[in-house]
Design a protein around this motif. Sequence first.
Motif, PDB file in Angstrom:
ATOM      1  N   TYR A  35      96.701  44.114  61.006  1.00 14.19           N
ATOM      2  CA  TYR A  35      95.945  44.754  62.129  1.00 14.19           C
ATOM      3  C   TYR A  35      96.662  45.942  62.148  1.00 14.19           C
ATOM      4  CZ  TYR A  35      96.518  39.425  63.963  1.00 14.19           C
ATOM      5  OH  TYR A  35      96.247  38.550  64.413  1.00 14.19           O
ATOM      6  N   GLN A  37      95.560  49.398  64.666  1.00 14.75           N
ATOM      7  CA  GLN A  37      95.754  49.555  66.680  1.00 14.75           C
ATOM      8  C   GLN A  37      95.557  50.928  66.104  1.00 14.75           C
ATOM      9  OE1 GLN A  37      99.577  48.316  68.257  1.00 14.75           O
ATOM     10  NE2 GLN A  37      98.029  47.971  70.801  1.00 14.75           N
ATOM     11  N   LEU A  41      91.204  51.592  70.909  1.00  8.77           N
ATOM     12  CA  LEU A  41      91.112  50.353  70.511  1.00  8.77           C
ATOM     13  C   LEU A  41      91.330  48.906  70.709  1.00  8.77           C
ATOM     14  CD1 LEU A  41      89.119  52.790  66.851  1.00  8.77           C
ATOM     15  CD2 LEU A  41      88.416  51.577  69.315  1.00  8.77           C
ATOM     16  N   GLY A  42      92.387  48.965  70.457  1.00 11.34           N
ATOM     17  CA  GLY A  42      93.474  47.681  70.168  1.00 11.34           C
ATOM     18  C   GLY A  42      93.821  47.213  69.519  1.00 11.34           C
ATOM     19  N   LEU A  43      93.876  46.038  69.557  1.00  5.85           N
ATOM     20  CA  LEU A  43      94.092  45.160  67.682  1.00  5.85           C
ATOM     21  C   LEU A  43      92.855  44.646  66.923  1.00  5.85           C
ATOM     22  CD1 LEU A  43      96.651  42.673  69.250  1.00  5.85           C
ATOM     23  CD2 LEU A  43      97.048  45.208  67.280  1.00  5.85           C
ATOM     24  N   GLN A  44      92.700  45.517  66.014  1.00  2.00           N
ATOM     25  CA  GLN A  44      91.964  45.037  65.070  1.00  2.00           C
ATOM     26  C   GLN A  44      92.212  44.220  64.303  1.00  2.00           C
ATOM     27  OE1 GLN A  44      88.584  46.113  66.251  1.00  2.00           O
ATOM     28  NE2 GLN A  44      89.184  46.996  67.761  1.00  2.00           N
ATOM     29  N   ARG A  57      88.592  37.774  56.725  1.00  5.73           N
ATOM     30  CA  ARG A  57      89.026  39.312  56.984  1.00  5.73           C
ATOM     31  C   ARG A  57      88.101  39.731  57.789  1.00  5.73           C
ATOM     32  NH1 ARG A  57      89.322  43.175  52.862  1.00  5.73           N
ATOM     33  NH2 ARG A  57      88.449  44.499  52.826  1.00  5.73           N
ATOM     34  N   GLY A  58      88.858  40.613  58.312  1.00  6.21           N
ATOM     35  CA  GLY A  58      88.178  41.198  59.568  1.00  6.21           C
ATOM     36  C   GLY A  58      86.888  42.283  58.872  1.00  6.21           C
ATOM     37  N   ASN A  59      86.887  42.717  59.878  1.00  4.97           N
ATOM     38  CA  ASN A  59      84.955  44.225  59.360  1.00  4.97           C
ATOM     39  C   ASN A  59      85.266  44.709  58.860  1.00  4.97           C
ATOM     40  OD1 ASN A  59      83.070  42.042  60.032  1.00  4.97           O
ATOM     41  ND2 ASN A  59      82.645  42.773  62.683  1.00  4.97           N
ATOM     42  N   LEU A  88      98.896  52.369  63.585  1.00 15.51           N
ATOM     43  CA  LEU A  88      99.964  51.630  63.502  1.00 15.51           C
ATOM     44  C   LEU A  88      99.475  50.229  63.279  1.00 15.51           C
ATOM     45  CD1 LEU A  88     102.388  51.280  63.968  1.00 15.51           C
ATOM     46  CD2 LEU A  88     102.428  49.887  66.094  1.00 15.51           C
ATOM     47  N   LEU A  90     100.183  47.093  61.770  1.00 14.17           N
ATOM     48  CA  LEU A  90     100.994  45.661  62.222  1.00 14.17           C
ATOM     49  C   LEU A  90     100.606  44.935  61.693  1.00 14.17           C
ATOM     50  CD1 LEU A  90     100.672  45.912  66.119  1.00 14.17           C
ATOM     51  CD2 LEU A  90     102.795  46.247  65.709  1.00 14.17           C
TER      52      LEU A  90
ATOM     53  N   PHE B  87      96.528  41.459  76.260  1.00 15.39           N
ATOM     54  CA  PHE B  87      95.862  41.001  74.801  1.00 15.39           C
ATOM     55  C   PHE B  87      95.237  40.400  75.376  1.00 15.39           C
ATOM     56  CE2 PHE B  87      95.388  45.331  73.086  1.00 15.39           C
ATOM     57  CZ  PHE B  87      96.543  46.068  73.151  1.00 15.39           C
ATOM     58  N   LYS B  96      88.210  33.454  63.065  1.00 20.36           N
ATOM     59  CA  LYS B  96      88.059  35.079  63.681  1.00 20.36           C
ATOM     60  C   LYS B  96      88.842  35.708  64.467  1.00 20.36           C
ATOM     61  CE  LYS B  96      85.374  37.035  60.039  1.00 20.36           C
ATOM     62  NZ  LYS B  96      84.553  38.644  59.598  1.00 20.36           N
ATOM     63  N   TRP B  99      90.149  40.370  68.776  1.00 24.73           N
ATOM     64  CA  TRP B  99      90.841  41.005  69.850  1.00 24.73           C
ATOM     65  C   TRP B  99      91.003  41.859  70.890  1.00 24.73           C
ATOM     66  CZ3 TRP B  99      96.071  39.064  70.684  1.00 24.73           C
ATOM     67  CH2 TRP B  99      96.682  37.892  69.325  1.00 24.73           C
ATOM     68  N   GLY B 100      90.857  41.761  72.144  1.00 26.08           N
ATOM     69  CA  GLY B 100      90.644  42.729  73.205  1.00 26.08           C
ATOM     70  C   GLY B 100      90.349  44.286  72.916  1.00 26.08           C
ATOM     71  N   LEU B 101      90.517  44.689  73.949  1.00 25.14           N
ATOM     72  CA  LEU B 101      90.722  46.241  74.386  1.00 25.14           C
ATOM     73  C   LEU B 101      92.421  46.071  74.661  1.00 25.14           C
ATOM     74  CD1 LEU B 101      87.417  48.248  74.448  1.00 25.14           C
ATOM     75  CD2 LEU B 101      88.904  47.922  72.320  1.00 25.14           C
TER      76      LEU B 101
END
Lengths: 114, 109
Positions: A35, A37, A41-44, A57-59, A88, A90, B87, B96, B99-101
Motif C-alpha cells: 500500500y 499512504q 490520500l489514505g491507504l492506496q 493490482r491497484g491503479n 509511507l 506499507l 479506515f 480489489k 480503502w476510504g480516506l
Amino acid sequence: EAGVTQSPTHLIKTRGQQATLRCSPISGHTSVYWYQQALGLGLQFLLWYDEGEERNRGNFPPRFSGRQFPNYSSELNVNALELEDSALYLCASSKGLTLYNEQFFGPGTRLTVL
Amino acid sequence: QQPVQSPQAVILREGEDAVINCSSSKALYSVHWYRQKHGEAPVFLMILLKGGEQMRHEKISASFNEKKQQSSLYLTASQLSYSGTYFCGTTGNNRKLIWGLGTSLAVNP
C-alpha cells in the motif's frame, strides 16, 4: 511470533532514480499486500501477491512493480521516481488466497523523493 | 470507486458514543475496518461479509447493509485508546480492496 518486517525504515532518493523496498511476512502467511499512504490520500492499494504470483493490482502506473520470492518475502520496485511518490509504503500479510483474512501490517518504509 | 467515509473527523469525550459510516456507489461483497494510531501501522478490527452477521471487537461493533451498500462502525463508551484514524476498505466483484480516506477520531479525557 514475529510480525511483518519492512526495510529500510527510511529511504531518500532523487527524481528519476529507482527505489527497492522489502517486506517479510509473518511466518505461515502466503499473501503479501503493498500500500501507498500519502498525506491526505489514505491507504492506496498497490499490489497483492500470493504463492509467488501477482493476484491483483491497484491503479498505479507500470513503474510500480514487485515480486514475491519462494520464501514469501516480497519486494516493491518503483522506477523513474517522481516527487509525488513520496509517501509511507506499507506492507501487509495474511494467510491464504483470499481478501477476507485479517491483514497484518508492517511498520512501513518512508520514501522521500527530492 | 473509493468508498466515502463520514464524518471526516470527530472529537469525543471519554465515555461518549460515535458512529462512523462507510458508503460505496458499487455493490459490495465485504467491508474491512482497521484503526491506525498516529505513527503506527493499521490494525485489524473486523471484516463484514455479504450475508454475514454483525461483528464486534471489544466495545466496537459494525453492521453491513448490502442494500444501501453501506457499513457503519459503532464505538460505544469510547476510551482514550480508541483515538486514531479509522479506515474502511471495501471489495466488490473484482476482488480489489479499496480503502476510504479515513475518519480521524480523538477521544479526550
